[in-house]
Design an enzyme around this catalytic site. Structure first.
Site, PDB file in Angstrom:
ATOM      1  N   GLY A   1     -31.702   2.042-103.591  1.00 40.55           N
ATOM      2  CA  GLY A   1     -32.657   2.118-104.692  1.00 40.55           C
ATOM      3  C   GLY A   1     -33.666   0.974-104.662  1.00 40.55           C
ATOM      4  N   ASP A   2     -34.652   1.103-105.524  1.00 41.60           N
ATOM      5  CA  ASP A   2     -35.632   0.038-105.792  1.00 41.60           C
ATOM      6  C   ASP A   2     -36.242   0.437-107.145  1.00 41.60           C
ATOM      7  OD1 ASP A   2     -36.946  -2.373-104.195  1.00 41.60           O
ATOM      8  OD2 ASP A   2     -38.602  -1.357-105.206  1.00 41.60           O
TER       9      ASP A   2
ATOM     10  N   ASN B   1     -32.670  -2.727-113.482  1.00 41.57           N
ATOM     11  CA  ASN B   1     -31.379  -3.097-112.897  1.00 41.57           C
ATOM     12  C   ASN B   1     -31.298  -4.597-112.590  1.00 41.57           C
ATOM     13  OD1 ASN B   1     -30.049  -3.323-109.847  1.00 41.57           O
ATOM     14  ND2 ASN B   1     -28.809  -2.275-111.377  1.00 41.57           N
TER      15      ASN B   1
ATOM     16  N   LYS C   1     -38.313   0.324 -95.632  1.00 43.45           N
ATOM     17  CA  LYS C   1     -38.572   0.586 -97.061  1.00 43.45           C
ATOM     18  C   LYS C   1     -39.163   1.971 -97.191  1.00 43.45           C
ATOM     19  CE  LYS C   1     -38.169  -1.676-100.942  1.00 43.45           C
ATOM     20  NZ  LYS C   1     -37.313  -2.840-101.261  1.00 43.45           N
TER      21      LYS C   1
HETATM   22  N1  GLU Z   1     -34.440  -2.610-103.065  1.00 44.74           N
HETATM   23  C1  GLU Z   1     -33.563  -3.738-102.897  1.00 44.74           C
HETATM   24  C2  GLU Z   1     -34.301  -4.884-102.240  1.00 44.74           C
HETATM   25  O1  GLU Z   1     -35.480  -5.033-102.446  1.00 44.74           O
HETATM   26  C3  GLU Z   1     -32.241  -3.376-102.237  1.00 44.74           C
HETATM   27  C4  GLU Z   1     -32.340  -2.714-100.904  1.00 44.74           C
HETATM   28  C5  GLU Z   1     -31.019  -2.182-100.352  1.00 44.74           C
HETATM   29  O2  GLU Z   1     -29.984  -2.372-100.987  1.00 44.74           O
HETATM   30  O3  GLU Z   1     -31.074  -1.587 -99.281  1.00 44.74           O
HETATM   31  O4  GLU Z   1     -33.745  -5.710-101.556  1.00 44.74           O
END
Ligand code: GLU
Length: 445
Positions: free
Chosen positions: A164-165, A239, A125
């Site tokens: 993204g996040d 999103n 992350k």
């Molecule tokens: N941020 C998203 C999650 O919490 C997607 C992470 C990704 O697609 O790598 O799973």
């Protein structure tokens, strides 16, 4: 004390200043007692103490020039938690609340979530305390470029693949990709959630929200129930939230709330049609407050409160960690809520989760329920490797299969380990077993 408790105590002491990380580890390790009882070889191999220690954490300076020509500085992070089953994979979050504790909790959650998808992805992350609200497009681009100018050293299609996040969507991923390509002189699938013109997967924007509803459908099906006619309370309208609403509508349910830190909007008719069209870009494109939505359609705005006080059948927190606390849980239960599905990462506090479980509220934990986003990220990586792209319908069908499978794996693991119906334990166990096996097979690395 036993092995599991010893490791938990060590984490609590060593990471006393990282409350979110300790919270996530507590939930995970509490599910590990029956696993360790059945697999003493994991203690011998030191799997738990290795599992709770991220493989690498990079913390770096992100300097950028604002529109007034003034130098600004933020702090950037990338935590590479575990690469036992694949390259590190996980989003990048831009939000003022980002710190090492938040990054580490998200990275360890991501490790188990990614394992549950069945795809070959490790866990990581990244993020920054940069606040995208009120920033111009030019400022966001400069910030994204500066972030990648540091982080690119540890990223790569076979090493670490961000997405993204919160605060990071297709626009930011585009800027990341452009800067990475420029610095490394390579066009590779090093990010997911890319634009469709340069390797992005169809259905990636929809994936997390749709996946949450596919998972919710499985939870209800197991009770001989369905989503038809259900009233849902939700919070975040980014999103995840907006595509969750879209799928909920398609499945015959209605979503009656969205909100932010300043309050919430109550729409008893349910958010659909032109209201949903207006809501979709409100945060993801314009980064605007929830009250704009109430004002635009003359809906009830309840300032200073959370949506968890309305009467609903299902609560789906779609905003951020610890947005549902003990009192919120008590109120939801008193108002007849029968099911909670975590769409954000760790939105319910440990006390709230315990209350839901004690009161027989069906509970879908984040690492299982919101795995749809990273699942389609995994499918984006596959498509990039093949230099090919699937249709929306093909990706959506694969997503649905994966979500059904995650539900099945989690509920079966819970049953096998004597905790039938406990999806928190089941998801942690099923996700952990694959990672633990891979770690053991690879030796003490
Ligand atoms: N941020 C998203 C999650 O919490 C997607 C992470 C990704 O697609 O790598 O799973």
């Amino acid at each position: 004390m036993g092995y599991v408790q010893d490791v938990l105590e060590q984490v609590k002491q060593a990471c006393a200043d990282q409350p979110e990380f300790v919270q996530a580890v507590t939930e995970i390790l509490e599910a590990m007692e029956p696993v360790i009882a059945k697999h003493p070889e994991y203690e011998a191999a030191g799997i738990l103490e290795r599992f709770v220690e991220p493989e690498r954490s990079l913390i770096f300076k992100v300097p950028w020039l604002d529109d007034n020509g003034k130098v600004q500085v933020n702090r950037g992070y990338r935590v590479q938690c575990n690469s036992a089953i694949g390259p590190y994979k996980g989003g990048i979050r831009f939000h003022p609340s980002v710190n090492l504790s938040v990054m580490k909790f998200l990275a360890i959650e991501q490790t188990l979530k990614n394992s549950l998808t069945g795809l070959p992805m490790g866990g990581g992350k990244g993020g920054s305390d940069f606040d995208p609200r009120g920033k111009s497009d030019n400022e966001v681009m400069k910030f994204c470029q500066s972030y990648i100018t540091e982080a690119y050293r540890i990223l790569g299609a076979n090493t670490d693949v961000p997405a993204g996040d919160i605060g990071v969507g297709a626009r930011e991923v585009g800027y990341f990709f452009g800067q990475f390509k420029r610095i490394t002189n390579s066009f590779e699938g090093v990010f997911t959630g890319k634009g469709a013109t340069f390797g992005g997967s169809l259905a990636r924007p929809e994936a997390t929200g749709y996946g949450v509803m596919y998972f919710a459908e499985e939870m209800l099906k197991a009770q001989n129930d369905s989503l038809q006619g259900k009233t849902i309370a939700a919070s975040g309208y980014g999103n995840v939230g907006t595509f969750m609403i879209e799928k909920a509508n398609q499945m015959g349910a209605k979503v009656v709330t969205i909100g932010d830190e300043n309050g919430y909007v109550y729409d008893p008719d349910g958010i659909s049609g032109e209201k949903l069209d207006f809501l979709k870009p409100l945060w993801t494109t314009y980064r605007r407050p929830a009250k704009d939505f109430a004002d635009k359609f003359n809906l009830q705005w309840i300032p200073g409160k959370r949506p968890w006080e309305v009467s609903c059948d299902i609560a789906i927190p779609t905003a951020t960690q610890n947005e549902v606390g003990k009192e919120d849980a008590e109120r939801l239960i008193a108002n007849g809520c029968k099911c909670v599905v975590e769409a954000a990462n760790m939105p319910c506090s440990l006390e709230a989760v315990t209350l839901f479980q004690k009161n027989n509220v069906l509970f879908g934990p984040a690492k299982a329920a919101n795995a749809g986003g990273v699942s389609v990220s995994g499918l984006e990586m596959s498509q990039n490797s093949m230099r090919y792209s699937w249709t929306f319908e093909e990706v959506d069908a694969k997503l649905k299969d994966i979500m059904v499978n995650i539900y099945k794996k989690s509920s079966e693991a819970a049953k096998e380990y004597g905790l039938e119906g406990n999806l928190v334990a089941g998801a942690n166990i099923a996700g952990f077993l694959k990672v633990a096996e891979a770690m053991r097979a690879q030796g003490a690395v």
